[in-house]
Design a protein around this motif. Structure first.
Motif, short mmCIF file in Angstrom:
data_model
loop_
_atom_site.label_atom_id
_atom_site.label_comp_id
_atom_site.label_asym_id
_atom_site.label_seq_id
_atom_site.Cartn_x
_atom_site.Cartn_y
_atom_site.Cartn_z
N THR B 120 0.07 -14.34 -0.62
CA THR B 120 0.89 -13.12 -0.56
C THR B 120 2.39 -13.42 -0.57
O THR B 120 2.85 -14.48 -0.16
CB THR B 120 0.57 -12.32 0.72
OG1 THR B 120 0.63 -13.21 1.84
CG2 THR B 120 -0.81 -11.69 0.64
N HIS B 123 7.27 -7.82 -1.95
CA HIS B 123 7.96 -7.08 -3.02
C HIS B 123 9.04 -6.22 -2.36
O HIS B 123 8.78 -5.63 -1.30
CB HIS B 123 6.94 -6.21 -3.75
CG HIS B 123 7.49 -5.48 -4.94
ND1 HIS B 123 8.23 -4.33 -4.83
CD2 HIS B 123 7.40 -5.75 -6.27
CE1 HIS B 123 8.57 -3.91 -6.05
NE2 HIS B 123 8.08 -4.76 -6.93
N VAL B 129 2.43 -8.13 -1.36
CA VAL B 129 1.65 -8.14 -2.61
C VAL B 129 1.00 -9.50 -2.79
O VAL B 129 1.44 -10.49 -2.20
CB VAL B 129 2.54 -7.84 -3.84
CG1 VAL B 129 3.04 -6.40 -3.85
CG2 VAL B 129 3.73 -8.81 -3.90
N GLU B 133 -2.31 -9.73 -7.87
CA GLU B 133 -1.75 -8.44 -8.29
C GLU B 133 -0.57 -8.64 -9.25
O GLU B 133 -0.45 -7.94 -10.25
CB GLU B 133 -1.31 -7.63 -7.06
CG GLU B 133 -2.50 -7.19 -6.21
CD GLU B 133 -2.11 -6.61 -4.84
OE1 GLU B 133 -2.96 -5.94 -4.23
OE2 GLU B 133 -0.98 -6.86 -4.37
#
Lengths: 174, 174
Positions: B120, B123, B129, B133
């Protein structure tokens, strides 16, 4: 009006190489993916483009130039291609290239852009239509199906993109 | 979830050859056409794709893998490419191909799909995020802009197609 025959041909002749660049060698997970029950996967879109070359665009143009408004175009089955061919994709891409090239050659022989573009024929549901309308529809129809292929592919990652979905216009449902 | 790294790379590596097949050698009437004030023509879409390779996708991925959730991604200007380059299209298409290939090579070096996809980062507006992704968004972003190019081109013939407009989904306004 923006239509010019040679510019339209520029686009028509690029569609087979474009779909080949996009799809050739892709995994089946991409090629067999669709947008749900009753929708087409990318290979079925190619089948449909081939069917259009065989039975729709050029044949209708030739019919219009020969019959004028006297007789409506023979009917055209937009779903004729479904489940019709188990050929490998590579062969379909080549078939599309071959038949499109032949049809562009025919088009150049059949149509004098100085006098034929406004000639009229009869569409079974729209009534009187012009050669120029049929030819520009051929081009826009290619664009519709290129857009469909990339939309079908994008659909596979609808969940994977997480919060970015907000920025990705292609994932908006109509 | 459908994301798999090698399948994503299949699509990422096809985008430069797809846009080259579509646009290379086209008349300026196609290349300079847009959807009206404030919208992009096909060449500006290529500029935007190049800019994304330079400053967005791979740099953000590297940042995520290095910083985790500690720091948000540096900001990215989605309009930075506008009016920036007067190079011929052919050179831009080659530049896109070169930088995309380099970024895919980097991607393969940076990411171990067995353990990095769920890592992770932060953002600036979405918050936390995942690498997966970001990577699937890279793919869908390509599809968004391929769809945009063909939609912009179809737009030129909006009036020319006459009554066929009813059958041409790509001409529907959102």
């Amino acid at each position: 009006m923006n239509f010019q025959l040679e510019e339209a041909i520029e686009v028509l002749e690029r569609t087979p190489i474009t779909v080949a660049a996009m799809l050739s060698g892709l995994s089946d997970n991409w090629l067999k993916s669709n947008e749900g029950e009753g929708t087409w996967n990318p290979v079925e879109v190619i089948d449909h483009l081939i069917e259009g070359e065989r039975t729709n665009w050029l044949p209708r143009l030739a019919f219009l130039l020969q019959e004028g408004e006297r007789k409506p175009f023979p009917p055209f089955d937009r779903f004729a291609h479904l489940g019709r061919s188990e050929l490998p994709l590579q062969q379909k891409l080549e078939e599309f290239q071959t038949i499109r090239t032949a049809n562009i050659n025919q088009l150049r022989m059949l149509v004098d852009p100085a006098k034929d573009l406004e000639r009229t024929g009869r569409h079974p549901s729209f009534g009187v239509v012009k050669a120029r309308e049929l030819l520009s529809t051929w081009v826009v129809h290619d664009m519709t199906h290129l857009a469909q292929i990339v939309r079908v592919m994008a659909e596979r990652y609808r969940t994977d993109v997480g919060p970015w979905t907000a920025f990705l216009g292609i994932l908006k449902r109509p």
